[in-house]
Design a protein around this motif. Structure first.
Motif, PDB file in Angstrom:
ATOM      1  N   ASP A  76      23.384  -9.367   4.191  1.00  0.00           N
ATOM      2  CA  ASP A  76      23.906 -10.078   5.356  1.00  0.00           C
ATOM      3  C   ASP A  76      24.691 -11.331   4.957  1.00  0.00           C
ATOM      4  N   GLY A  77      25.064 -11.408   3.681  1.00  0.00           N
ATOM      5  CA  GLY A  77      25.891 -12.523   3.231  1.00  0.00           C
ATOM      6  C   GLY A  77      25.205 -13.472   2.270  1.00  0.00           C
ATOM      7  N   GLY A  78      23.943 -13.239   1.969  1.00  0.00           N
ATOM      8  CA  GLY A  78      23.210 -14.111   1.059  1.00  0.00           C
ATOM      9  C   GLY A  78      23.461 -13.747  -0.387  1.00  0.00           C
ATOM     10  N   ASN A  79      24.708 -13.790  -0.768  1.00  0.00           N
ATOM     11  CA  ASN A  79      25.125 -13.476  -2.136  1.00  0.00           C
ATOM     12  C   ASN A  79      26.267 -14.411  -2.501  1.00  0.00           C
ATOM     13  N   GLU A  80      26.609 -14.485  -3.783  1.00  0.00           N
ATOM     14  CA  GLU A  80      27.585 -15.472  -4.232  1.00  0.00           C
ATOM     15  C   GLU A  80      28.963 -15.274  -3.618  1.00  0.00           C
ATOM     16  N   ALA A  81      29.283 -14.048  -3.228  1.00  0.00           N
ATOM     17  CA  ALA A  81      30.581 -13.788  -2.591  1.00  0.00           C
ATOM     18  C   ALA A  81      30.517 -13.959  -1.077  1.00  0.00           C
ATOM     19  N   GLU A  82      29.320 -14.211  -0.549  1.00  0.00           N
ATOM     20  CA  GLU A  82      29.089 -14.281   0.899  1.00  0.00           C
ATOM     21  C   GLU A  82      29.593 -13.013   1.595  1.00  0.00           C
ATOM     22  N   ALA A  83      29.478 -11.897   0.895  1.00  0.00           N
ATOM     23  CA  ALA A  83      29.974 -10.614   1.410  1.00  0.00           C
ATOM     24  C   ALA A  83      28.963  -9.981   2.350  1.00  0.00           C
ATOM     25  N   LYS A  84      29.453  -9.437   3.449  1.00  0.00           N
ATOM     26  CA  LYS A  84      28.633  -8.639   4.358  1.00  0.00           C
ATOM     27  C   LYS A  84      28.685  -7.198   3.862  1.00  0.00           C
ATOM     28  N   ILE A  85      27.530  -6.666   3.537  1.00  0.00           N
ATOM     29  CA  ILE A  85      27.457  -5.335   2.934  1.00  0.00           C
ATOM     30  C   ILE A  85      26.750  -4.392   3.907  1.00  0.00           C
ATOM     31  N   PRO A  86      27.336  -3.258   4.242  1.00  0.00           N
ATOM     32  CA  PRO A  86      26.698  -2.344   5.192  1.00  0.00           C
ATOM     33  C   PRO A  86      25.331  -1.853   4.697  1.00  0.00           C
ATOM     34  N   MET A  87      24.429  -1.646   5.644  1.00  0.00           N
ATOM     35  CA  MET A  87      23.121  -1.085   5.315  1.00  0.00           C
ATOM     36  C   MET A  87      23.308   0.349   4.845  1.00  0.00           C
ATOM     37  N   THR A  88      22.604   0.699   3.783  1.00  0.00           N
ATOM     38  CA  THR A  88      22.677   2.048   3.229  1.00  0.00           C
ATOM     39  C   THR A  88      21.294   2.694   3.286  1.00  0.00           C
ATOM     40  N   ALA A  89      21.213   3.900   2.813  1.00  0.00           N
ATOM     41  CA  ALA A  89      19.931   4.599   2.718  1.00  0.00           C
ATOM     42  C   ALA A  89      19.917   5.365   1.393  1.00  0.00           C
ATOM     43  N   PRO A  90      18.751   5.592   0.820  1.00  0.00           N
ATOM     44  CA  PRO A  90      17.457   5.138   1.334  1.00  0.00           C
ATOM     45  C   PRO A  90      17.093   3.754   0.807  1.00  0.00           C
ATOM     46  N   VAL A  91      16.020   3.199   1.373  1.00  0.00           N
ATOM     47  CA  VAL A  91      15.336   2.064   0.771  1.00  0.00           C
ATOM     48  C   VAL A  91      14.281   2.665  -0.161  1.00  0.00           C
ATOM     49  N   SER A  92      14.370   2.330  -1.441  1.00  0.00           N
ATOM     50  CA  SER A  92      13.405   2.911  -2.386  1.00  0.00           C
ATOM     51  C   SER A  92      12.292   1.915  -2.693  1.00  0.00           C
ATOM     52  N   MET A  93      11.116   2.437  -2.946  1.00  0.00           N
ATOM     53  CA  MET A  93       9.955   1.617  -3.297  1.00  0.00           C
ATOM     54  C   MET A  93       9.204   2.303  -4.424  1.00  0.00           C
ATOM     55  N   LYS A  94       8.860   1.518  -5.428  1.00  0.00           N
ATOM     56  CA  LYS A  94       8.039   2.007  -6.533  1.00  0.00           C
ATOM     57  C   LYS A  94       6.886   1.039  -6.702  1.00  0.00           C
ATOM     58  N   LYS A  95       5.646   1.550  -6.651  1.00  0.00           N
ATOM     59  CA  LYS A  95       4.465   0.707  -6.818  1.00  0.00           C
ATOM     60  C   LYS A  95       3.714   1.144  -8.071  1.00  0.00           C
ATOM     61  N   THR A  96       3.611   0.214  -9.029  1.00  0.00           N
ATOM     62  CA  THR A  96       2.955   0.500 -10.295  1.00  0.00           C
ATOM     63  C   THR A  96       1.635  -0.253 -10.356  1.00  0.00           C
ATOM     64  N   PRO A  97       0.485   0.426 -10.470  1.00  0.00           N
ATOM     65  CA  PRO A  97      -0.813  -0.263 -10.516  1.00  0.00           C
ATOM     66  C   PRO A  97      -0.940  -1.158 -11.748  1.00  0.00           C
ATOM     67  N   ILE A  98      -1.489  -2.360 -11.531  1.00  0.00           N
ATOM     68  CA  ILE A  98      -1.814  -3.289 -12.617  1.00  0.00           C
ATOM     69  C   ILE A  98      -3.209  -3.821 -12.319  1.00  0.00           C
ATOM     70  N   ASP A  99      -4.227  -3.221 -12.947  1.00  0.00           N
ATOM     71  CA  ASP A  99      -5.624  -3.582 -12.655  1.00  0.00           C
ATOM     72  C   ASP A  99      -5.884  -3.423 -11.155  1.00  0.00           C
ATOM     73  N   ASP A 100      -6.269  -4.509 -10.453  1.00  0.00           N
ATOM     74  CA  ASP A 100      -6.555  -4.414  -9.020  1.00  0.00           C
ATOM     75  C   ASP A 100      -5.344  -4.808  -8.170  1.00  0.00           C
ATOM     76  N   LYS A 101      -4.162  -4.915  -8.810  1.00  0.00           N
ATOM     77  CA  LYS A 101      -2.948  -5.274  -8.094  1.00  0.00           C
ATOM     78  C   LYS A 101      -1.882  -4.212  -8.330  1.00  0.00           C
ATOM     79  N   VAL A 102      -0.736  -4.414  -7.711  1.00  0.00           N
ATOM     80  CA  VAL A 102       0.388  -3.497  -7.944  1.00  0.00           C
ATOM     81  C   VAL A 102       1.658  -4.297  -8.159  1.00  0.00           C
ATOM     82  N   ASP A 103       2.531  -3.784  -9.016  1.00  0.00           N
ATOM     83  CA  ASP A 103       3.877  -4.320  -9.167  1.00  0.00           C
ATOM     84  C   ASP A 103       4.759  -3.514  -8.217  1.00  0.00           C
TER      85      ASP A 103
END
Length: 207
Positions: A76-103
């Motif tokens: 939405d413009g929060g980048n050094e060029a202040e560029a508005k970038i269209p929303m794309t798909a997909p939103v990817s998520m990767k969760k890697t377990p680290i003991d009792d937490k996740v990265d």
């Protein structure tokens, strides 16, 4: 503190809704190599994604929301060029377990117009990741995948199908979640889980 978080969430949700009024006009490109019983095998070309990573408690979802809106502010413009970038798909998520937490890593695919030279994030928590070409084993499912359990059940179902098909080039050590739809979409939702082939991705930061 709770009130300020709710107010910020509602403001960002309104902004996101404006972006999401229509379906994303660009999706991460891929080609289907073949189909199996309950899955597709896809080839993805090399591409750049803007990402947010954070170690969090395994049961936490608030930080998933934080990641999403940090990424949304980037397009939405929060980048050094202040560029508005269209929303794309997909939103990817990767969760890697680290003991009792996740990265937890959440990423937005960058549209073709910004692939060659993506604007640098102004938020230090964000970075541009360049993913090399890869092959993915993909299961598509619908509905609201708003709990970890839903994604885990989908990944387990995919694993069962791949093992039954004797696919021997699958890396089962982690999986990607891929969401295609706005929270405001109630019908014909599209979610995916991806296992990658055993050839490891050599991810690196760029730009």
């Amino acid at each position: 503190m709770k009130l300020s978080f709710v107010v910020a969430f509602l403001v960002c949700a309104q902004l996101a809704r404006a972006q999401y009024e229509d379906e994303p006009n660009e999706r991460a490109p891929y080609s289907v190599l073949r189909t199996g019983d309950g899955y597709e095998v896809r080839a993805y070309p090399a591409a750049k994604w803007v990402c947010h990573s954070q170690v969090q408690q395994a049961a936490s979802r608030r930080k998933d929301t934080r990641a999403f809106f940090a990424l949304f502010r980037y397009i939405d413009g929060g980048n050094e060029a202040e560029a508005k970038i269209p929303m794309t798909a997909p939103v990817s998520m990767k969760k890697t377990p680290i003991d009792d937490k996740v990265d937890a890593q959440m990423c937005f695919y960058l549209p073709a117009a910004h692939q060659a030279s993506p604007p640098a994030p102004t938020n230090a928590e964000l970075y541009i990741e360049e993913r090399p070409a890869f092959t993915a084993f993909v299961r598509i499912f619908d509905g609201f995948a708003n709990k970890d359990r839903v994604w885990e059940e989908a990944s387990e179902a995919l694993k069962v199908d791949l093992e039954a098909a004797q696919e021997d080039e699958v890396d089962f050590s982690f999986f990607y979640r891929a969401g295609y739809d706005s929270p405001m979409k109630f019908k014909n939702r599209r979610n995916e889980v991806w296992f990658l082939n055993k050839k490891k991705l050599s991810l690196h930061l760029c730009c």
